[in-house]
Write an enzyme that holds these catalytic residues in place. Structure first.
Site, PDB file in Angstrom:
ATOM      1  N   CYS A 120      -0.045   6.821  -4.323  1.00  0.00           N
ATOM      2  CA  CYS A 120      -1.250   6.008  -4.433  1.00  0.00           C
ATOM      3  C   CYS A 120      -1.629   5.398  -3.099  1.00  0.00           C
ATOM      4  CB  CYS A 120      -1.017   4.919  -5.469  1.00  0.00           C
ATOM      5  SG  CYS A 120      -1.002   5.593  -7.123  1.00  0.00           S
TER       6      CYS A 120
ATOM      7  N   ASP B 136       3.355  -3.535  -9.798  1.00  0.00           N
ATOM      8  CA  ASP B 136       2.667  -2.599 -10.696  1.00  0.00           C
ATOM      9  C   ASP B 136       2.204  -3.254 -12.005  1.00  0.00           C
ATOM     10  OD1 ASP B 136       3.363   0.023  -9.159  1.00  0.00           O
ATOM     11  OD2 ASP B 136       5.214  -1.093  -9.329  1.00  0.00           O
TER      12      ASP B 136
ATOM     13  N   VAL C 233       3.887  -7.346  -2.083  1.00  0.00           N
ATOM     14  CA  VAL C 233       4.643  -6.099  -1.893  1.00  0.00           C
ATOM     15  C   VAL C 233       3.822  -5.071  -1.110  1.00  0.00           C
ATOM     16  CG1 VAL C 233       5.895  -4.232  -3.048  1.00  0.00           C
ATOM     17  CG2 VAL C 233       5.965  -6.541  -3.989  1.00  0.00           C
TER      18      VAL C 233
HETATM   19  N1  EPU Z   1       7.984  -0.032   3.398  1.00  0.00           N
HETATM   20  C1  EPU Z   1       8.016   0.070   4.764  1.00  0.00           C
HETATM   21  N2  EPU Z   1       8.733   1.109   5.311  1.00  0.00           N
HETATM   22  C2  EPU Z   1       9.414   2.001   4.551  1.00  0.00           C
HETATM   23  C3  EPU Z   1       9.376   1.884   3.136  1.00  0.00           C
HETATM   24  C4  EPU Z   1       8.643   0.846   2.596  1.00  0.00           C
HETATM   25  O1  EPU Z   1       7.416  -0.737   5.483  1.00  0.00           O
HETATM   26  O2  EPU Z   1      10.047   2.925   5.103  1.00  0.00           O
HETATM   27  C5  EPU Z   1       7.202  -1.139   2.778  1.00  0.00           C
HETATM   28  C6  EPU Z   1       5.989  -0.579   2.013  1.00  0.00           C
HETATM   29  O3  EPU Z   1       4.910  -0.325   2.855  1.00  0.00           O
HETATM   30  C7  EPU Z   1       5.712  -1.688   1.025  1.00  0.00           C
HETATM   31  C8  EPU Z   1       7.118  -2.232   0.723  1.00  0.00           C
HETATM   32  O4  EPU Z   1       7.963  -1.780   1.773  1.00  0.00           O
HETATM   33  O5  EPU Z   1       4.952  -2.705   1.634  1.00  0.00           O
HETATM   34  C9  EPU Z   1       7.689  -1.805  -0.602  1.00  0.00           C
HETATM   35  O6  EPU Z   1       7.667  -0.391  -0.718  1.00  0.00           O
HETATM   36  P1  EPU Z   1       8.782   0.395  -1.530  1.00  0.00           P
HETATM   37  O7  EPU Z   1       9.492   1.307  -0.586  1.00  0.00           O
HETATM   38  O8  EPU Z   1       9.599  -0.586  -2.293  1.00  0.00           O
HETATM   39  O9  EPU Z   1       7.906   1.235  -2.518  1.00  0.00           O
HETATM   40  P2  EPU Z   1       8.094   2.759  -2.927  1.00  0.00           P
HETATM   41  O10 EPU Z   1       9.510   3.097  -3.080  1.00  0.00           O
HETATM   42  O11 EPU Z   1       7.235   3.617  -2.078  1.00  0.00           O
HETATM   43  C10 EPU Z   1       8.189   2.349  -5.511  1.00  0.00           C
HETATM   44  C11 EPU Z   1       7.380   2.794  -6.674  1.00  0.00           C
HETATM   45  C12 EPU Z   1       6.045   2.080  -6.683  1.00  0.00           C
HETATM   46  C13 EPU Z   1       6.308   0.587  -6.764  1.00  0.00           C
HETATM   47  C14 EPU Z   1       7.216   0.150  -5.600  1.00  0.00           C
HETATM   48  C15 EPU Z   1       7.601  -1.296  -5.668  1.00  0.00           C
HETATM   49  C16 EPU Z   1       8.101   5.046  -6.993  1.00  0.00           C
HETATM   50  C17 EPU Z   1       7.771   6.497  -6.936  1.00  0.00           C
HETATM   51  N3  EPU Z   1       7.155   4.219  -6.592  1.00  0.00           N
HETATM   52  O12 EPU Z   1       7.425   2.711  -4.361  1.00  0.00           O
HETATM   53  O13 EPU Z   1       5.370   2.490  -7.855  1.00  0.00           O
HETATM   54  O14 EPU Z   1       5.099  -0.099  -6.703  1.00  0.00           O
HETATM   55  O15 EPU Z   1       8.405   0.940  -5.584  1.00  0.00           O
HETATM   56  O16 EPU Z   1       8.287  -1.566  -6.846  1.00  0.00           O
HETATM   57  O17 EPU Z   1       9.182   4.658  -7.435  1.00  0.00           O
HETATM   58  C18 EPU Z   1       3.610   3.276  -9.138  1.00  0.00           C
HETATM   59  O18 EPU Z   1       4.445   3.609  -9.984  1.00  0.00           O
HETATM   60  O19 EPU Z   1       2.360   3.327  -9.347  1.00  0.00           O
HETATM   61  C19 EPU Z   1       4.056   2.806  -7.836  1.00  0.00           C
HETATM   62  C20 EPU Z   1       3.243   2.676  -6.781  1.00  0.00           C
END
Ligand code: EPU
Length: 453
Positions: A130, A326, A348
């Protein structure tokens, strides 16, 4: 109608005749944000793995396709929703074929560790997911490099090798990222030596991934204060796992019940994963009743609007155990119906409030701000991001034609259209299929009047 509507494909439209409460029962299955990772984990096992209760959503199809490209045989099991993964012939995939999946999902980045262990090489296409902020992968790559990976950024994607294998390390995440924590887990379980991950994410989906890995023979200790310690082992076996239910989908239907003054029983929803959401639900005046699992029932939660006015609130999204980012978008739709000024501080993702424009188009009064409103200052406060919102309610929502920008915002548009008087056209509903199984059938089960445009 927004000018973007003109360029949308007309078949990807849902016509929503709103203004009626949702009533009835739907069922949530395995959490999207665990299931997709457990599918990747199957790659690490030497024997077959069985994952139950897998929802039929687009993200699952994408990960299945990627696994198959790498030689994993994925078949449907005997039970409805069961997938079986046979990893006896894992092989390198053709880069052009992998790139067909470029831009479609965030999950491919999690293939790094398992592929490095199995093949000594991983090619990762450009990521998608997204559009809710920059979504960098710097923490992932930094952690992999610390473990011995060599990352080569090519025009078509990332080419990753580990000339001397992966080894344990001590690594502290700058922010408790869900994906980066999963990256470290999936890489460290078979790395040489011990990995200590500090400032790790501890979402229920991560604890469930740890449960999967432990079933496979991994040794993982979760300490207090966000510290996870992983002792690498040389081999892992397959697993049999029934995932935690999808707490994001459950909360989405709960918010829909509130926004439409309805009554929805969400079979499969589990209290333990939704404590923070349930507190907010109570505070704003929603009602719920929990049915614990029993010998003949998987349990669930009934959510309803008890009548009278909803109350405004202040909420701040955060990593677990905070209010999930979310849950924010569907909840904001419910808050448009609450009396007073509600404040939402998104901490977040830096850019997850753009969808409120469409809600305003439907009659809501939502103002977004750059400041950290109502909570403690966050990472985005001084960086000029519109990441706080003030919602003045209650507002009578009116039908409009809206375009879905991303998965969760899309569901909130849908809820708003269901709550609004009149006929709305919601464009781009295919995006909702990324994370909501059979949502049109579920809408029908709840008595919603919707049809394809
Ligand atoms: N971030 C960084 N660098 C990185 C990784 C993350 O700066 O290398 C930052 C991101 O930009 C963000 C924050 O850390 O500001 C949190 O990101 P996170 O890595 O926790 O998110 P994600 O793993 O990419 C998962 C879910 C999301 C959910 C988030 C938070 C999956 C596939 N996606 O994303 O779900 O919002 O954790 O709980 O597991 C959804 O289901 O619609 C969705 C977006």
């Amino acid at each position: 109608m927004s000018p973007h509507v003109e360029v949308c494909v007309t078949t990807d439209v849902l016509v929503v005749h709103g203004g009626a409460p949702l009533h009835g029962e739907i069922r949530v299955r395995g959490a999207k944000n665990l299931v997709s990772k457990a599918m990747v984990a199957a790659l690490l096992g030497d024997g077959p793995s069985h994952l139950y209760d897998v929802p039929l959503i687009r993200d699952v199809e994408i990960v299945r396709g990627l696994l198959e490209l790498h030689g994993v045989k994925v078949t449907d099991g005997a039970e409805h929703g069961e997938l079986v993964f046979d990893t006896s012939n894992v092989e390198r995939a053709n880069v052009d074929e992998i790139n067909v999946h470029a831009g479609s999902s965030r999950i491919p980045i999690l293939f790094c560790g398992p592929l490095l262990h199995k093949l000594g090489h991983a090619f990762i296409p450009d990521l998608g997911g997204c559009n809710i902020g920059g979504r960098p992968i710097d923490f992932h790559l930094q952690a992999l490099r610390e473990m011995g990976a060599v990352v080569d950024k090519t025009p078509s994607g990332l080419d990753i090798t580990a000339p001397n294998g992966l080894h344990g390390t001590k690594f502290e995440l700058p922010y408790p990222s869900v994906g980066a924590t999963e990256q470290v887990l999936l890489a460290a379980v078979r790395a040489h030596g011990v990995t200590e991950l500090r400032n790790a994410a501890v979402e229920p989906e991560i604890m469930d991934l740890i449960a999967v890995l432990q079933k496979m023979g991994a040794i993982i200790k979760v300490h207090t204060d966000r510290v996870i310690e992983i002792e690498g082992v040389s081999r892992l076996r397959g697993y049999k796992h029934r995932p935690i239910p999808d707490r994001i989908e459950a909360a989405s239907w709960a918010a829909a019940a509130l926004a439409t003054q309805g009554d929805v029983y969400v079979r499969g929803a589990r209290q333990a994963d939704m404590m923070t959401f349930l507190n907010t639900y109570t505070k704003i005046g929603g009602a719920f009743e929990i049915e614990d699992p029993g010998p003949n029932s998987i349990g669930g939660i009934r959510f309803w609007h008890p009548g009278g006015e909803l109350r405004a609130t202040a909420l701040e999204t955060d990593v677990h155990p905070g209010f999930m980012t979310d849950w924010q978008q569907p909840m904001v739709v419910a808050l448009t119906q609450a009396r007073g000024l509600s404040i939402v501080h998104e901490t977040v993702y830096e850019s997850r409030l753009g969808y409120t424009e469409a809600l305003n188009q439907m009659g809501a009064t939502i103002q977004v701000y750059r400041d950290c409103l109502g909570g403690t200052p966050c990472r985005f406060g001084r960086r000029n991001f519109m990441h706080s919102a003030v919602i003045a309610g209650p507002s009578k929502l009116m039908a409009a034609d809206v375009v879905i920008p991303d998965l969760r915002a899309g569901f909130s548009h849908l809820i708003a259209a269901l709550a609004a008087e009149g006929t709305s056209r919601v464009y781009g509903v295919e995006l909702i299929k990324r994370g909501y199984e059979d949502f049109e059938a579920k809408l029908a089960a709840l008595g919603a009047s919707v049809e394809r445009g």
